[in-house]
Design a protein around this motif. Structure first.
Motif, PDB file in Angstrom:
ATOM      1  N   ASP A   1       0.782  -1.100  -0.194  1.00 16.14           N
ATOM      2  CA  ASP A   1       0.067   0.074   0.063  1.00 16.14           C
ATOM      3  C   ASP A   1       0.930   1.259  -0.042  1.00 16.14           C
ATOM      4  OD1 ASP A   1       0.937   0.522   2.632  1.00 16.14           O
ATOM      5  OD2 ASP A   1      -0.928  -0.240   3.577  1.00 16.14           O
ATOM      6  N   THR A   2       0.113   2.414   0.045  1.00 16.88           N
ATOM      7  CA  THR A   2       0.731   3.873  -0.111  1.00 16.88           C
ATOM      8  C   THR A   2       1.774   4.215   1.025  1.00 16.88           C
ATOM      9  OG1 THR A   2      -1.068   4.840   0.685  1.00 16.88           O
ATOM     10  CG2 THR A   2      -0.604   4.610  -1.754  1.00 16.88           C
ATOM     11  N   TYR A   3       1.331   3.195   2.316  1.00 15.47           N
ATOM     12  CA  TYR A   3       2.006   3.596   3.413  1.00 15.47           C
ATOM     13  C   TYR A   3       3.334   2.699   3.513  1.00 15.47           C
ATOM     14  CZ  TYR A   3      -2.228   6.164   4.644  1.00 15.47           C
ATOM     15  OH  TYR A   3      -3.119   7.066   4.510  1.00 15.47           O
ATOM     16  N   GLY A   4       3.559   1.711   2.409  1.00 15.41           N
ATOM     17  CA  GLY A   4       4.631   0.760   2.412  1.00 15.41           C
ATOM     18  C   GLY A   4       4.318  -0.478   3.251  1.00 15.41           C
ATOM     19  N   ASN A   5       3.046  -0.703   3.592  1.00 15.72           N
ATOM     20  CA  ASN A   5       2.499  -1.949   4.362  1.00 15.72           C
ATOM     21  C   ASN A   5       2.641  -3.284   3.236  1.00 15.72           C
ATOM     22  OD1 ASN A   5       2.389  -1.046   6.986  1.00 15.72           O
ATOM     23  ND2 ASN A   5       0.675   0.038   6.143  1.00 15.72           N
ATOM     24  N   LEU A   6       3.144  -4.465   3.423  1.00 18.30           N
ATOM     25  CA  LEU A   6       2.936  -5.617   2.575  1.00 18.30           C
ATOM     26  C   LEU A   6       1.971  -6.387   3.320  1.00 18.30           C
ATOM     27  CD1 LEU A   6       6.554  -6.457   2.215  1.00 18.30           C
ATOM     28  CD2 LEU A   6       5.109  -5.742   0.265  1.00 18.30           C
ATOM     29  N   LEU A   7       0.927  -6.225   2.343  1.00 24.34           N
ATOM     30  CA  LEU A   7      -0.476  -6.849   3.215  1.00 24.34           C
ATOM     31  C   LEU A   7      -0.977  -8.181   2.003  1.00 24.34           C
ATOM     32  CD1 LEU A   7      -2.302  -3.475   3.607  1.00 24.34           C
ATOM     33  CD2 LEU A   7      -1.241  -5.014   5.472  1.00 24.34           C
ATOM     34  N   TYR A   8      -1.523  -9.006   2.631  1.00 19.12           N
ATOM     35  CA  TYR A   8      -2.287 -10.241   1.945  1.00 19.12           C
ATOM     36  C   TYR A   8      -3.534 -10.723   2.700  1.00 19.12           C
ATOM     37  CZ  TYR A   8       0.707 -13.587   4.503  1.00 19.12           C
ATOM     38  OH  TYR A   8       1.423 -14.146   5.409  1.00 19.12           O
ATOM     39  N   THR A   9      -4.421 -11.498   1.928  1.00 13.88           N
ATOM     40  CA  THR A   9      -5.483 -12.274   2.748  1.00 13.88           C
ATOM     41  C   THR A   9      -5.385 -13.757   2.519  1.00 13.88           C
ATOM     42  OG1 THR A   9      -6.821 -11.638   0.951  1.00 13.88           O
ATOM     43  CG2 THR A   9      -6.908 -10.199   2.634  1.00 13.88           C
ATOM     44  N   ALA A  10      -5.831 -14.377   3.505  1.00 11.04           N
ATOM     45  CA  ALA A  10      -5.922 -15.984   3.524  1.00 11.04           C
ATOM     46  C   ALA A  10      -7.566 -16.342   3.521  1.00 11.04           C
ATOM     47  CB  ALA A  10      -5.013 -16.561   4.431  1.00 11.04           C
ATOM     48  N   LEU A  11      -7.704 -17.151   2.400  1.00  7.76           N
ATOM     49  CA  LEU A  11      -9.224 -17.616   2.691  1.00  7.76           C
ATOM     50  C   LEU A  11      -9.383 -19.024   3.302  1.00  7.76           C
ATOM     51  CD1 LEU A  11      -9.618 -14.933   0.787  1.00  7.76           C
ATOM     52  CD2 LEU A  11     -11.341 -16.480  -0.472  1.00  7.76           C
ATOM     53  N   VAL A  12      -9.986 -19.220   4.197  1.00  9.60           N
ATOM     54  CA  VAL A  12      -9.861 -20.390   4.941  1.00  9.60           C
ATOM     55  C   VAL A  12     -11.270 -20.865   5.285  1.00  9.60           C
ATOM     56  CG1 VAL A  12      -7.747 -19.683   6.259  1.00  9.60           C
ATOM     57  CG2 VAL A  12     -10.155 -19.277   7.534  1.00  9.60           C
ATOM     58  N   ASP A  13     -11.501 -22.219   5.098  1.00 13.75           N
ATOM     59  CA  ASP A  13     -12.727 -22.954   5.478  1.00 13.75           C
ATOM     60  C   ASP A  13     -12.639 -23.633   6.812  1.00 13.75           C
ATOM     61  OD1 ASP A  13     -13.851 -22.565   3.064  1.00 13.75           O
ATOM     62  OD2 ASP A  13     -12.662 -24.138   2.174  1.00 13.75           O
ATOM     63  N   VAL A  14     -13.684 -23.309   7.644  1.00 14.37           N
ATOM     64  CA  VAL A  14     -14.041 -23.651   8.948  1.00 14.37           C
ATOM     65  C   VAL A  14     -15.278 -24.578   9.083  1.00 14.37           C
ATOM     66  CG1 VAL A  14     -14.171 -23.300  11.487  1.00 14.37           C
ATOM     67  CG2 VAL A  14     -12.684 -21.905   9.958  1.00 14.37           C
ATOM     68  N   GLU A  15     -15.154 -25.690   9.571  1.00 13.45           N
ATOM     69  CA  GLU A  15     -16.432 -26.344   9.784  1.00 13.45           C
ATOM     70  C   GLU A  15     -17.139 -25.954  11.018  1.00 13.45           C
ATOM     71  OE1 GLU A  15     -17.979 -31.247  10.081  1.00 13.45           O
ATOM     72  OE2 GLU A  15     -15.649 -30.601  10.387  1.00 13.45           O
ATOM     73  N   VAL A  16     -18.296 -25.147  10.655  1.00 12.40           N
ATOM     74  CA  VAL A  16     -19.324 -24.794  11.508  1.00 12.40           C
ATOM     75  C   VAL A  16     -20.403 -25.407  12.160  1.00 12.40           C
ATOM     76  CG1 VAL A  16     -18.465 -22.243  10.893  1.00 12.40           C
ATOM     77  CG2 VAL A  16     -20.240 -23.705   9.822  1.00 12.40           C
ATOM     78  N   GLU A  17     -20.669 -26.560  11.357  1.00 14.79           N
ATOM     79  CA  GLU A  17     -21.479 -27.658  11.815  1.00 14.79           C
ATOM     80  C   GLU A  17     -21.185 -28.941  11.275  1.00 14.79           C
ATOM     81  OE1 GLU A  17     -25.778 -26.738  10.703  1.00 14.79           O
ATOM     82  OE2 GLU A  17     -25.534 -24.600  11.218  1.00 14.79           O
ATOM     83  N   ASP A  18     -21.679 -30.004  11.517  1.00 12.60           N
ATOM     84  CA  ASP A  18     -21.283 -31.264  11.204  1.00 12.60           C
ATOM     85  C   ASP A  18     -21.362 -31.257   9.671  1.00 12.60           C
ATOM     86  OD1 ASP A  18     -20.706 -33.961  11.037  1.00 12.60           O
ATOM     87  OD2 ASP A  18     -22.703 -34.640  11.540  1.00 12.60           O
ATOM     88  N   GLY A  19     -20.285 -31.451   9.160  1.00 12.73           N
ATOM     89  CA  GLY A  19     -20.157 -31.336   7.531  1.00 12.73           C
ATOM     90  C   GLY A  19     -20.321 -30.133   6.941  1.00 12.73           C
ATOM     91  N   GLN A  20     -20.649 -28.899   7.529  1.00 14.67           N
ATOM     92  CA  GLN A  20     -20.826 -27.728   6.964  1.00 14.67           C
ATOM     93  C   GLN A  20     -19.691 -26.791   7.144  1.00 14.67           C
ATOM     94  OE1 GLN A  20     -23.842 -27.211   4.906  1.00 14.67           O
ATOM     95  NE2 GLN A  20     -24.115 -29.460   5.213  1.00 14.67           N
ATOM     96  N   TYR A  21     -19.198 -26.168   6.182  1.00 21.94           N
ATOM     97  CA  TYR A  21     -18.144 -25.192   6.137  1.00 21.94           C
ATOM     98  C   TYR A  21     -18.711 -23.781   5.835  1.00 21.94           C
ATOM     99  CZ  TYR A  21     -15.093 -29.122   6.525  1.00 21.94           C
ATOM    100  OH  TYR A  21     -14.767 -30.510   7.023  1.00 21.94           O
ATOM    101  N   ARG A  22     -17.832 -22.898   6.286  1.00 25.49           N
ATOM    102  CA  ARG A  22     -18.046 -21.417   6.180  1.00 25.49           C
ATOM    103  C   ARG A  22     -16.667 -20.963   5.999  1.00 25.49           C
ATOM    104  NH1 ARG A  22     -20.201 -16.042   9.412  1.00 25.49           N
ATOM    105  NH2 ARG A  22     -19.287 -14.707   8.066  1.00 25.49           N
ATOM    106  N   THR A  23     -16.462 -19.969   4.916  1.00 28.97           N
ATOM    107  CA  THR A  23     -15.335 -19.289   4.445  1.00 28.97           C
ATOM    108  C   THR A  23     -15.075 -18.181   5.404  1.00 28.97           C
ATOM    109  OG1 THR A  23     -15.316 -20.356   2.242  1.00 28.97           O
ATOM    110  CG2 THR A  23     -13.965 -18.662   2.562  1.00 28.97           C
ATOM    111  N   PHE A  24     -13.930 -17.838   5.717  1.00 38.62           N
ATOM    112  CA  PHE A  24     -13.670 -16.607   6.510  1.00 38.62           C
ATOM    113  C   PHE A  24     -12.309 -16.022   5.771  1.00 38.62           C
ATOM    114  CE2 PHE A  24     -15.793 -19.279   9.713  1.00 38.62           C
ATOM    115  CZ  PHE A  24     -16.557 -18.295  10.248  1.00 38.62           C
ATOM    116  N   THR A  25     -12.192 -14.771   5.719  1.00 39.22           N
ATOM    117  CA  THR A  25     -11.052 -14.029   5.372  1.00 39.22           C
ATOM    118  C   THR A  25     -10.413 -13.503   6.519  1.00 39.22           C
ATOM    119  OG1 THR A  25     -12.395 -13.293   3.227  1.00 39.22           O
ATOM    120  CG2 THR A  25     -10.175 -11.991   3.992  1.00 39.22           C
ATOM    121  N   ILE A  26      -9.003 -13.877   6.366  1.00 37.20           N
ATOM    122  CA  ILE A  26      -8.242 -13.358   7.569  1.00 37.20           C
ATOM    123  C   ILE A  26      -7.198 -12.334   6.845  1.00 37.20           C
ATOM    124  CG2 ILE A  26      -6.411 -14.146   9.133  1.00 37.20           C
ATOM    125  CD1 ILE A  26      -7.664 -16.847   9.210  1.00 37.20           C
TER     126      ILE A  26
END
Length: 387
Positions: free
Chosen positions: A345-370
Motif C-alpha cells: 500500500d501507499t504507506y509501505g505495508n505488505l498485506l495479503y489475505t488468506a481464505l480459510v474454510d472452518v467447519e461450523v456444523e457437522d459437515g458444513q463449512y464457512r469461508t472466512f477471510t483473514i
C-alpha cells in the motif's frame, strides 16, 4: 533474440526501481492445474529476488495489455477472488448423451445451453471465471456419492464412469444469475443437474483437481490464454460469437498465473506451491513463510473479542481462546488456506489475505477471510482482520 520476439521481461520497464518501490495490488497468483509458473522459475533457476522481479514485471505487462483492451485489472477482482456471498455453480452434463448427436464433440454440443445463460449486461459489467472439463479422479461409486450430496438432479442419474461427467463451472453469480444459468443449461438433453459449490464439498474437491480454466468473461469479452503472442483464442470452437461475445487472446504466461481461477478446496499440502509462489511475488523474503507463526497485538486481540469482527470469530469457534491459543489456531488455518490480494500500500505495508474454510456444523463449512501484514525486517506476520 529472434526477430519479432517480445523483449525480455527485464527490458520492458523503464524506471524499474521506482516501479518496484511503488504500490501494487495483485488479486492472486496461481499455478494450480498448470505447471507453467513453477517450471519457468525452475528452468531459469531464478532466485527468490529474481522471481519477484519477474512477477512484478509480468503483472505490469498484463495491466498494460488489459489497458489496450479497454479493461482495468482492478475490475476483475470479483471474478478471481472467491466471495462466500456470491455463488459458484457447477453444471453437469452426461458426455455420453451429448456425444451421440455431436460425433464425440460434447463440449461444443452443450456450449450453447450454458453460454446463453451467462449473466446479461445490465447496471454493471459482469465478470465471471469459466472452467470446463471431465471429472478425472476417483471411482464411479465415489463420484456418485459426491454428486448425491451436492447435485440438484434434473432426474435420477447413475454414474457409469467418472469421465462421463462433463462439467462447466462459473463463478461470481448472484442467486438470480445462478437460477438463470441453471435453467438455460437444463434445456439440453445431456444436462444432469447442478451443484452450488460456493462452500466446501467432496464434489468441489474433485472439480478442483479436474477442471481447467476455459476463459475469463468480462462484459462482452471472453479472455482466454493462448500459447503464443498473436495466437487465436477459442481454439475449442465454442459458439461465443453467436451470443455476442468476443473471444480475446491473452498469452498463457500472463493469463494462467494472474487470470486463472483456482477452485478452492481442501488441498492441504497440494496448495503449498501456490502459496509459496504468491508469497515470493509479495516479497522475496516472504517465501519462507510456509507455516508462519502469526501474532497480534493485545489491542487487536481485544478488538476481535469485542469489535465488529467478534461475530466472525465466534462463528469460527475461536472466541473462547486466549491470545496465545488464538494465534496458534489462526496460524494453522492460514497454513491450510489460499492466499489472495497481495499488495503493497501507499504507506509501505505488505498485506495479503488468506481464505480459510472452518467447519461450523457437522459437515458444513464457512469461508472466512483473514487479513495479514508481513514485516520483512523481522520476517513476522501480523493478524490485521478476521471476517
Amino acid at each position: 533474440m529472434a526477430a519479432g520476439s517480445p523483449p525480455p521481461w527485464d527490458e520492458l520497464l523503464t524506471g524499474w526501481d521506482e516501479l518496484l518501490a511503488g504500490p501494487f495490488n495483485i488479486h492472486l497468483v496461481t499455478s494450480h492445474n498448470s505447471v507453467l509458473l513453477a517450471a519457468m522459475r525452475d528452468t531459469l533457476n531464478l532466485t527468490d529476488g529474481e522471481f519477484h522481479r519477474m512477477m512484478r514485471a509480468d503483472h505490469f505487462r498484463l495491466t498494460r495489455n488489459l489497458d489496450e483492451l479497454g479493461l482495468t485489472y482492478s475490475s476483475l477482482a470479483k471474478a478471481l477472488v472467491p466471495d462466500h456471498r456470491r455463488r459458484e455453480i457447477a453444471l453437469l452434463f452426461d458426455s455420453a448423451v451429448a456425444s451421440l448427436s455431436s460425433n464425440g464433440f460434447y463440449g461444443i454440443d452443450v456450449a450453447e445451453a450454458w453460454i446463453a445463460g451467462l449473466p446479461r449486461l445490465r447496471k454493471g459489467v459482469p465478470v465471471n471465471s469459466i472452467l470446463r472439463g471431465d471429472i478425472l479422479h476417483d471411482s464411479a461409486d465415489e463420484v456418485q456419492a459426491a454428486m448425491d450430496k451436492s447435485v440438484v438432479y434434473q432426474q435420477p442419474f447413475t454414474v457409469i464412469h467418472p469421465s462421463q461427467m462433463y462439467c462447466v463451472y462459473v463463478t461470481n453469480l448472484s442467486k438470480e444469475q445462478a437460477d438463470t444459468l441453471t435453467a438455460s443449461a437444463a434445456e439440453h438433453p445431456a444436462y444432469v443437474g447442478h451443484a452450488d459449490c460456493t462452500d466446501r464439498s467432496v464434489l468441489k474437491e474433485l472439480l478442483g483437481l479436474s477442471l481447467m480454466n476455459s476463459g475469463l468473461r468480462v462484459g462482452d469479452m471472453i479472455l482466454e490464454g493462448v500459447a503464443e503472442e498473436g495466437g487465436t483464442p477459442n481454439g475449442a470452437g465454442l459458439p461465443f460469437e453467436a451470443f455476442g461475445f468476443t473471444p480475446t487472446a491473452v498469452i498463457d504466461s500472463l493469463f494462467l498465473p494472474f487470470l486463472g481461477y483456482r477452485i478452492n478446496s481442501h488441498l492441504t499440502g497440494q496448495n503449498r506451491e501456490d502459496n509459496c509462489l504468491a508469497l515470493a511475488t509479495l516479497n522475496p523474503d516472504a517465501v519462507y513463510l510456509e507455516s508462519p507463526g502469526i501474532w497480534m497485538t493485545p489491542g487487536r486481540y481485544g478488538y476481535l473479542q469485542d469489535g465488529k469482527h467478534r461475530d466472525s470469530v465466534e462463528q469460527a469457534g475461536l472466541l473462547h481462546l486466549n491470545q496465545p491459543a488464538l494465534e496458534v489456531a489462526v496460524s494453522e488455518l492460514v497454513a491450510q488456506g489460499h492466499l489472495y490480494n497481495l499488495r503493497l500500500d501507499t504507506y509501505g505495508n505488505l498485506l495479503y489475505t488468506a481464505l480459510v474454510d472452518v467447519e461450523v456444523e457437522d459437515g458444513q463449512y464457512r469461508t472466512f477471510t483473514i487479513g495479514l501484514r508481513f514485516n520483512p525486517e523481522d520476517k513476522r506476520v501480523e493478524l490485521m482482520t478476521f471476517f
